[in-house]
Scaffold this motif. Structure first.
Motif, mmCIF file in Angstrom:
data_model
loop_
_atom_site.group_PDB
_atom_site.id
_atom_site.type_symbol
_atom_site.label_atom_id
_atom_site.label_comp_id
_atom_site.label_asym_id
_atom_site.label_seq_id
_atom_site.Cartn_x
_atom_site.Cartn_y
_atom_site.Cartn_z
ATOM 1 N N CYS A 176 -4.755 -3.698 -2.629
ATOM 2 C CA CYS A 176 -4.152 -2.485 -3.218
ATOM 3 C C CYS A 176 -4.948 -1.902 -4.375
ATOM 4 N N LEU A 177 -6.270 -2.026 -4.289
ATOM 5 C CA LEU A 177 -7.114 -1.352 -5.283
ATOM 6 C C LEU A 177 -7.160 0.144 -4.998
ATOM 7 N N ALA A 178 -7.244 0.466 -3.715
ATOM 8 C CA ALA A 178 -7.535 1.852 -3.347
ATOM 9 C C ALA A 178 -6.276 2.701 -3.188
ATOM 10 N N GLU A 179 -5.159 2.060 -2.840
ATOM 11 C CA GLU A 179 -4.014 2.851 -2.401
ATOM 12 C C GLU A 179 -3.409 3.710 -3.494
ATOM 13 N N ASP A 180 -2.981 4.862 -3.061
ATOM 14 C CA ASP A 180 -2.170 5.722 -3.906
ATOM 15 C C ASP A 180 -0.773 5.092 -3.968
ATOM 16 N N GLU A 181 -0.130 5.180 -5.151
ATOM 17 C CA GLU A 181 1.111 4.408 -5.364
ATOM 18 C C GLU A 181 2.233 4.783 -4.402
ATOM 19 N N ARG A 201 -7.954 0.293 -12.733
ATOM 20 C CA ARG A 201 -7.507 -0.743 -11.792
ATOM 21 C C ARG A 201 -8.640 -1.666 -11.324
ATOM 22 N N SER A 207 3.074 4.502 -16.814
ATOM 23 C CA SER A 207 3.179 3.602 -15.651
ATOM 24 C C SER A 207 4.619 3.126 -15.480
ATOM 25 N N ARG A 238 -5.264 4.359 -12.101
ATOM 26 C CA ARG A 238 -6.392 4.235 -11.161
ATOM 27 C C ARG A 238 -7.719 4.025 -11.870
ATOM 28 N N THR A 282 -1.154 -0.064 -12.280
ATOM 29 C CA THR A 282 -2.182 0.159 -13.302
ATOM 30 C C THR A 282 -2.842 1.510 -13.031
ATOM 31 N N ASN A 331 0.910 -2.691 -7.531
ATOM 32 C CA ASN A 331 0.074 -2.404 -8.698
ATOM 33 C C ASN A 331 0.278 -0.965 -9.176
#
Ligand code: 5AD
Length: 362
Positions: A317-322, A306, A85, A303, A301, A299
């Motif tokens: 921002c739980l779902a988003e790709d970084e 998370r 990370s 996936r 963390t 975030n």
């Protein structure tokens, strides 16, 4: 209100905390934004947040990670995962990683110290820790390993409310001692509060702001309280102090707190928090950045873990790709006429504080 520029007194603070009319609040946003521009500039610093363990021995009444949540699946990241990370943070151009966890007795201080050393040497990133009320030995060990900053919100300056919310360790003084010790060890020190906790009065918010100043904080995080349905506080099981002056847990009150914090600690680093973005998904980040904030903590963390770091529900921002999140964030920062920060983004408050101390000694 008479005093419209210059330092804030208690009366001014209470005036703004009770003001709800958007057209009147424009003046406060403008003042905070001017001070932000003058004192910390246009750059918005991005910090990669890595939630390294959701295990917690405490039962803080508001939090979704408390030990009372026996059904929650727990995780603890291996060093390789933390380093992966951190590497992603470096590739995205961030200058800092924030390692956050519950109060996890199984988190091995020596192993974490080695991870901190590696992040510093391999990636050249600043390291912020947020691991709860660590003891002096662990704080020292991690500082020696190169950790730069420590974050620990005091959550509320009302001792009775604090005690009701923290049944395992009801002493606010003990938390403030940890903050003081972090400062003495040379950490850049961050704290903050939740806004709109049941039993939290508007007067208490004014006390919180005064305490930010007394503690000479370098970083200050503020977000609305968001009830977690499986927490004792949301279920009404906590005996909080009665008040007829209840603070709201809404967007306006959170932004007024951000703006007043900027006016009271002009050189502090202040994030536009995930809690504010969760409350107002379309506009939360912008709102924070326009009323005094200068930091965002995306975030990073992994996936797989998370969603398990569920302090409160529906976290932004739980779902988003970084990479997608990053690109979108940069677009939004530029749209505000701001720039994306480069380098470590140390707190100018910390630099001023340590410089003053050096001059005292010499
Ligand atoms: N709503 C909003 N913020 C919360 N935090 C913990 N629980 C909640 C909640 N239910 C905040 C606390 C903590 C930080 C990591 O998250 O202020 O210090």
């Amino acid at each position: 209100m008479q005093e419209r520029s210059g330092p804030m007194n208690r009366q001014d603070i209470l005036y703004w905390l009770r003001e709800r009319r958007p057209e009147h609040l424009e003046e406060l946003w403008q003042r905070a934004d001017n001070v932000r521009a003058r004192e910390v500039g246009e750059a918005v610093h991005l910090r990669g947040l890595v939630e390294i363990s959701n295990t917690c021995r405490r039962r803080c009444a508001y939090c979704g990670l408390g030990a009372h949540r026996s059904e929650l699946q727990r995780y603890r990241l291996a060093s390789e995962d933390i380093l992966a990370s951190a590497s992603r943070a470096g590739k995205l151009g961030y200058g800092t990683v924030v390692l956050q966890a519950g109060e996890d007795p199984q988190l091995d201080t020596d192993e974490l110290a080695r991870t901190v050393e590696t992040i510093r040497s391999r990636h050249g990133l600043a390291v912020t820790l947020s691991l709860g009320e660590l003891g002096g030995a662990a704080l020292r060990r991690l500082r020696d390993a190169g950790a730069d900053r420590y974050l620990l919100r005091f959550e509320t300056s009302d001792e009775r409310l604090y005690a009701a919310l923290h049944p395992d360790q009801p002493s606010l003084d003990r938390r403030l001692d940890t903050l003081r010790l972090s400062g003495e060890l040379g950490y850049e020190v961050g704290s903050g509060v939740m806004v709109g906790l049941p039993g939290q009065s508007v007067e208490t918010l004014a006390d919180d702001l005064e305490l930010f100043d007394r503690l000479e904080l370098d970083m200050i995080g503020l977000g609305p309280y968001l009830p977690h349905p499986d927490s004792p506080l949301a279920r009404g099981k906590v005996d909080v102090p009665a008040t007829d002056d209840q603070a709201h847990s809404d967007e306006i009150t959170a932004c007024v707190m951000v703006a007043l914090t900027r006016l009271i600690r002009p050189k502090a680093n202040i994030p536009a928090t995930t809690a504010l973005a969760t409350l107002c998904p379309q506009t939360g980040r912008e709102l924070g950045l326009r009323c005094g904030a200068n930091v965002i903590m995306p975030n990073l963390t992994p996936r797989a873990q998370r969603a398990l770091y569920e302090i409160y529900p529906q976290k932004a921002c739980l779902a988003e790709d970084e990479q997608t999140f990053h690109d979108e964030l940069c677009r939004r920062i530029h749209a505000l006429g701001r720039s994306v920060g480069r380098g470590r983004g140390d707190s100018p408050a910390f630099l001023a504080r340590t410089q003053a101390k050096r001059q005292e000694v010499s």
